[in-house]
Design an enzyme around this catalytic site. Structure first.
Site, mmCIF file in Angstrom:
data_model
loop_
_atom_site.group_PDB
_atom_site.id
_atom_site.type_symbol
_atom_site.label_atom_id
_atom_site.label_comp_id
_atom_site.label_asym_id
_atom_site.label_seq_id
_atom_site.Cartn_x
_atom_site.Cartn_y
_atom_site.Cartn_z
ATOM 1 N N THR A 117 -1.560 -8.507 8.974
ATOM 2 C CA THR A 117 -1.172 -9.733 9.651
ATOM 3 C C THR A 117 -0.148 -10.456 8.780
ATOM 4 O O THR A 117 -0.303 -10.556 7.559
ATOM 5 C CB THR A 117 -2.381 -10.644 9.946
ATOM 6 O OG1 THR A 117 -1.904 -11.855 10.527
ATOM 7 C CG2 THR A 117 -3.215 -10.954 8.725
ATOM 8 N N HIS A 118 0.954 -10.887 9.427
ATOM 9 C CA HIS A 118 2.043 -11.525 8.682
ATOM 10 C C HIS A 118 2.376 -12.867 9.343
ATOM 11 O O HIS A 118 2.493 -12.927 10.586
ATOM 12 C CB HIS A 118 3.281 -10.612 8.683
ATOM 13 C CG HIS A 118 4.447 -11.162 7.916
ATOM 14 N ND1 HIS A 118 4.473 -11.193 6.535
ATOM 15 C CD2 HIS A 118 5.597 -11.715 8.344
ATOM 16 C CE1 HIS A 118 5.609 -11.763 6.152
ATOM 17 N NE2 HIS A 118 6.314 -12.076 7.220
ATOM 18 N N LEU A 170 0.852 -1.186 0.000
ATOM 19 C CA LEU A 170 0.000 0.000 0.000
ATOM 20 C C LEU A 170 0.892 1.241 0.000
ATOM 21 O O LEU A 170 1.858 1.335 0.769
ATOM 22 C CB LEU A 170 -0.904 -0.016 1.237
ATOM 23 C CG LEU A 170 -1.968 -1.120 1.221
ATOM 24 C CD1 LEU A 170 -2.556 -1.307 2.606
ATOM 25 C CD2 LEU A 170 -3.055 -0.802 0.188
ATOM 26 N N ASP A 203 6.224 -4.913 5.619
ATOM 27 C CA ASP A 203 6.123 -5.620 6.913
ATOM 28 C C ASP A 203 7.028 -4.986 7.969
ATOM 29 O O ASP A 203 7.589 -5.678 8.816
ATOM 30 C CB ASP A 203 6.504 -7.096 6.709
ATOM 31 C CG ASP A 203 5.558 -7.789 5.724
ATOM 32 O OD1 ASP A 203 6.045 -8.652 4.965
ATOM 33 O OD2 ASP A 203 4.369 -7.449 5.713
HETATM 34 C C1 GRF Z 1 -2.178 -15.328 5.871
HETATM 35 O O1 GRF Z 1 -1.375 -16.248 6.584
HETATM 36 C C2 GRF Z 1 -1.475 -14.001 5.761
HETATM 37 O O2 GRF Z 1 -0.721 -13.673 6.893
HETATM 38 C C3 GRF Z 1 -0.557 -14.261 4.600
HETATM 39 O O3 GRF Z 1 -1.315 -15.014 3.684
HETATM 40 C C4 GRF Z 1 -2.309 -15.732 4.415
HETATM 41 C C5 GRF Z 1 -3.646 -15.334 3.854
HETATM 42 O O4 GRF Z 1 -4.565 -16.263 4.266
HETATM 43 N N1 GRF Z 1 -0.100 -13.023 3.998
HETATM 44 P P1 GRF Z 1 -6.149 -16.002 4.035
HETATM 45 O O5 GRF Z 1 -6.306 -15.414 2.635
HETATM 46 O O6 GRF Z 1 -6.602 -15.053 5.096
HETATM 47 O O7 GRF Z 1 -6.743 -17.379 4.178
#
Ligand code: GRF
Length: 199
Positions: A107-108, A92, A144
């Protein structure tokens, strides 16, 4: 609070938030889901839940900046209090981050600052760590690299491959996301440098 979720993939994190928002006491309501990919499974999950969706595909724009501006506009339509990037595989830019300062979280699936980028699970496995995990962080201009909100450790098991490890991380990741999006929505978030205060 009004939450917009950005997805690129299956949307299991989105599904977890949609489950939590059924409870009026949760404090957060997913009001819009936006993807860069028309085929993202998360869009189907949103539609099935009766949540508005939008697609902003890079291929439809001449350059990154115009795409980023379109993403910011698409998000703004929903008047969000919080923007959650969950499996959104694009960076972004300023148009979005400046419009929603300190209100975009990601979320990573690794313990940042270890293993940033698009292959955090694969990289942790290749490195041979015995413990990895997931991180919820504020999105800044880097990859990140923003201030960390919450983390949870996940052990690497013998015989793990990228898929089995990622699935084990996702179980924890979804719970962490649901917990902290609710807390941020109910209590607010303040970011000062690398430190985050909730409430
Ligand atoms: C998640 O583990 C996120 O952290 C990573 O890709 C995955 C996406 O999973 N970037 P979803 O699309 O929410 O099932």
């Amino acid at each position: 609070g009004r939450v917009v979720v950005l997805v690129s993939g299956a949307g299991s994190n989105l599904a977890a938030l949609l489950g939590a928002h059924q409870d009026p006491a949760y404090g957060a309501r997913v009001v819009g889901v936006i993807s860069d990919k028309p085929s993202a499974g998360g869009l189907e999950i949103a539609r099935a839940a009766g949540v508005a969706t939008a697609v902003v595909a890079p291929a439809d724009f001449p350059d990154r900046e115009s795409w980023d501006r379109a993403v910011a506009e698409a998000i703004a339509v929903f008047r969000p209090d919080l923007v959650v990037s969950a499996g959104f595989m694009r960076i972004l830019g300023a148009a979005t981050l400046d419009r929603f300062p300190d209100r975009v979280v990601n979320t990573h699936p690794a313990l940042l600052p270890a293993f940033p980028g698009a292959h955090g699970v694969r990289d942790a496995l290749a490195y041979g760590v015995r413990v990895t995990g997931c991180t919820l962080h504020v999105v800044d201009a880097g990859v990140d690299s923003g201030a960390i909100i919450a983390q949870q450790a996940v052990s690497v098991e013998t015989g793990d491959d990228e898929e089995t490890l990622h699935e084990r991380i996702k179980v924890v990741e979804r719970a962490l996301l649901v917990e902290w999006v609710g807390r941020i929505a109910r209590e607010g978030i303040r970011v000062e440098g690398r430190h985050v205060t909730i409430g």
